[in-house]
Design an enzyme around this catalytic site. Structure first.
Site, PDB file in Angstrom:
ATOM      1  N   SER A 254       0.850  -1.192   0.000  1.00  0.00           N
ATOM      2  CA  SER A 254       0.000   0.000   0.000  1.00  0.00           C
ATOM      3  C   SER A 254       0.881   1.236   0.000  1.00  0.00           C
ATOM      4  O   SER A 254       2.107   1.147   0.054  1.00  0.00           O
ATOM      5  CB  SER A 254      -0.903   0.006   1.230  1.00  0.00           C
ATOM      6  OG  SER A 254      -0.146   0.375   2.370  1.00  0.00           O
ATOM      7  N   LYS A 255       0.238   2.373  -0.034  1.00  0.00           N
ATOM      8  CA  LYS A 255       0.901   3.684  -0.020  1.00  0.00           C
ATOM      9  C   LYS A 255       1.982   3.804   1.037  1.00  0.00           C
ATOM     10  O   LYS A 255       2.982   4.483   0.836  1.00  0.00           O
ATOM     11  CB  LYS A 255      -0.143   4.777   0.259  1.00  0.00           C
ATOM     12  CG  LYS A 255      -0.999   5.109  -0.917  1.00  0.00           C
ATOM     13  CD  LYS A 255      -0.686   6.523  -1.384  1.00  0.00           C
ATOM     14  CE  LYS A 255      -0.873   6.704  -2.872  1.00  0.00           C
ATOM     15  NZ  LYS A 255       0.274   6.295  -3.661  1.00  0.00           N
ATOM     16  N   ARG A 256       1.721   3.153   2.179  1.00  0.00           N
ATOM     17  CA  ARG A 256       2.683   3.252   3.283  1.00  0.00           C
ATOM     18  C   ARG A 256       4.070   2.790   2.865  1.00  0.00           C
ATOM     19  O   ARG A 256       5.078   3.206   3.428  1.00  0.00           O
ATOM     20  CB  ARG A 256       2.246   2.366   4.460  1.00  0.00           C
ATOM     21  CG  ARG A 256       1.113   2.906   5.282  1.00  0.00           C
ATOM     22  CD  ARG A 256       0.737   1.917   6.366  1.00  0.00           C
ATOM     23  NE  ARG A 256       0.250   0.669   5.801  1.00  0.00           N
ATOM     24  CZ  ARG A 256       0.747  -0.533   6.062  1.00  0.00           C
ATOM     25  NH1 ARG A 256       1.760  -0.663   6.872  1.00  0.00           N
ATOM     26  NH2 ARG A 256       0.228  -1.606   5.502  1.00  0.00           N
TER      27      ARG A 256
END
Ligand code: GLU
Ligand code: ZN
Length: 492
Positions: A254-256
């Protein structure tokens, strides 16, 4: 039987690694089987739909060089390939299931459904979803109410007390108790719009899809789909749910973890070849002991039998390595062209956005061999080459000072270099190396003492691309001028 597979994105977001991996595997599978790869837009969710996401989809795959055989833009014998253009069709099929007794009208209001949700929450009930209230309505009566215009949805009548079994090419036999499947999901909404389940199944059937390769998050929907195929009396396609893609902490990518949208990777200076090569390895293997594959090579050796069950880990370092490899493999002119947008943006040719003049372009192309070996991202290329297009600012005097030397040494060295410059800019880099070596031996000086001040004088920095190559590009006049400028600066 001809293999027909599809990528069926919902245009509710930017194209990201997960979607591209799904599309790529479908594409490679079709190519490996001499089959067809189809693009279908699943735009049934009109609230989250955005035309910009459709454009992003086209841009992304054009950039990656992945093309479909049938799709909204190229047409094909099973169109339209956009679900919002097929709405009438889904209604017909939903009604057909009602006629067959496999689906039913539900007249429950939003308020009623909301009340049930609340009541269950308050009594900590483990039940969720629809309570099958309208399932037992008399069909003739329900038909009459629907005809009279009473608002309703159509729900699938999941056969209770049974088990649904299907085979997944990767995960094997999967069994699901029907009582655990989403209780009687909506197929057609009250506004006549289909839900994902209905449109997806009807289209896969009508478009002759033979294999469904999709992300594992769709497994819970699959029993439902299988139940629908059986309700219609259709064969379902072969399923293959692809291995998950995780970040390095073992959590879903994910974006993280960093960039995930292809746009971002593109802006950061990745090459499409590198992304394709790396993404193709997320959950699949090809030939032994080989890292670099063209799209054609991948297509030749892709096989569903070489998918991994274990989740794949997305490793940004590994992707960087691939990008570096593809940068090194590029021809000079190609690499110059690919990195040109970044060069222009950085103002390399005068001011941000400015195009190179013909002479600047020639020099830029000629400079590629100086940076190719060390750059891993396209923007690094212009970053390293500023001194070839503008006089670099003079750095602090200490920068000129060689190790263990002082300012005076730097001045002496630059003075000695005056006589060497003409040869340095005219002969080959290897010849210059040799010349400097011999000179230093004869004069009993350290090579670093001689070269460090020169590097700083010419490039404005202690670290730079290869100096002799740079000097050849700059020519004698500029090199002399930079040397003299540094000398007067150091002496002042
Ligand atoms: N529209 C679904 C998606 O957004 C398609 C899932 C499937 O491949 O069945 O991924
Ligand atoms: Zn109901």
């Amino acid at each position: 039987m001809e293999v027909r597979v599809r990528y069926a994105p919902s245009p509710t977001g930017l194209q990201h690694i997960g979607g591209v991996r799904t599309a790529l595997f479908n594409y490679l599978f079709a190519r490996s089987q001499g089959g067809k790869f189809i693009l279908r837009l699943e735009d049934t969710d009109r609230t989250r739909f955005d035309e910009a996401f459709v454009q992003n989809l086209y841009d992304t795959f054009a950039w990656l060089g992945i093309h479909w055989d049938e799709g909204p833009d190229v047409g094909g014998p099973f169109g339209p390939y956009v679900q919002s253009e097929r709405f009438a069709l889904y209604k017909e099929y939903a009604e057909e299931l009602v006629t067959l007794g496999k689906a039913y009208y539900c007249f429950c209001s939003e308020e009623r459904l909301e009340r049930i949700r609340k009541e269950r929450e308050e009594s900590h009930s483990s039940e969720s979803g629809y309570d099958r209230h309208c399932r037992s309505l008399d069909p003739a009566e329900a038909q009459r109410r629907a005809r009279a215009g009473e608002p309703h949805v159509i729900r699938l009548k999941i056969p209770l007390g049974e088990v649904t079994r299907f085979h997944d090419h990767l995960l094997g036999d999967i069994e699901w108790k029907n009582d655990d499947v989403n209780p009687d999901p909506v197929l057609l909404k009250s506004d006549g719009f289909p839900t994902y389940h209905l449109a997806n199944v009807v289209d896969d059937h009508l478009m002759g899809i033979t294999h469904v390769l999709r992300a594992q998050e769709w497994i819970p929907s699959t029993p439902l789909h299988v139940i629908m195929y059986r309700a219609f009396g259709w064969e379902h396609p072969e399923y293959c749910h692809l291995p998950m893609v995780m970040g390095q902490d073992g959590k879903k990518l994910s974006k993280r973890h960093g960039a995930t949208s292809i746009d971002e990777f593109r802006r950061q200076g990745y090459l499409p070849e590198a992304l394709i090569n790396y993404v193709a390895l997320l959950g699949a293997s090809y030939e032994e002991g080989k890292d670099l594959y063209t799209l054609e090579e991948l297509a030749r050796s892709f096989s569903l039998d070489k998918l991994n069950k274990a989740p794949a880990t997305f490793d940004y370092k590994k992707l960087e390595w691939y990008n570096g490899q593809y940068i090194r493999m590029k021809g000079d002119e190609d690499l110059a062209r690919e990195s040109l947008p970044f060069a222009k943006e950085s103002g390399l040719f005068g001011s941000p956005g400015k195009d190179p003049t013909e002479a600047q372009w020639q020099r830029y192309v000629a400079a590629m061999p100086l940076v190719k070996e060390r750059a891993n991202y396209l923007p690094e290329i212009p970053q390293k080459l500023g001194y070839l297009f503008a006089e670099p600012p003079l750095p602090a005097k200490e920068e000129f000072v060689p190790k263990k030397g002082d300012l005076a040494t730097a001045v002496v060295m630059l003075e000695r270099l005056r006589s060497l410059l003409p040869q340095m800019v005219s002969q080959s880099e290897a010849e210059s190396e040799e010349m400097v070596k011999t000179y230093c031996e004869k004069e009993q000086i350290k090579m670093g003492d001689l070269m460090m001040p020169l590097r700083v004088a010419i490039t404005g920095s202690r670290v730079s691309p290869p100096l002799f190559g740079s000097m050849r590009l700059l020519g004698l006049e500029v090199c002399t001028q930079r040397l003299e400028r540094s000398l007067s600066y150091l002496k002042a």
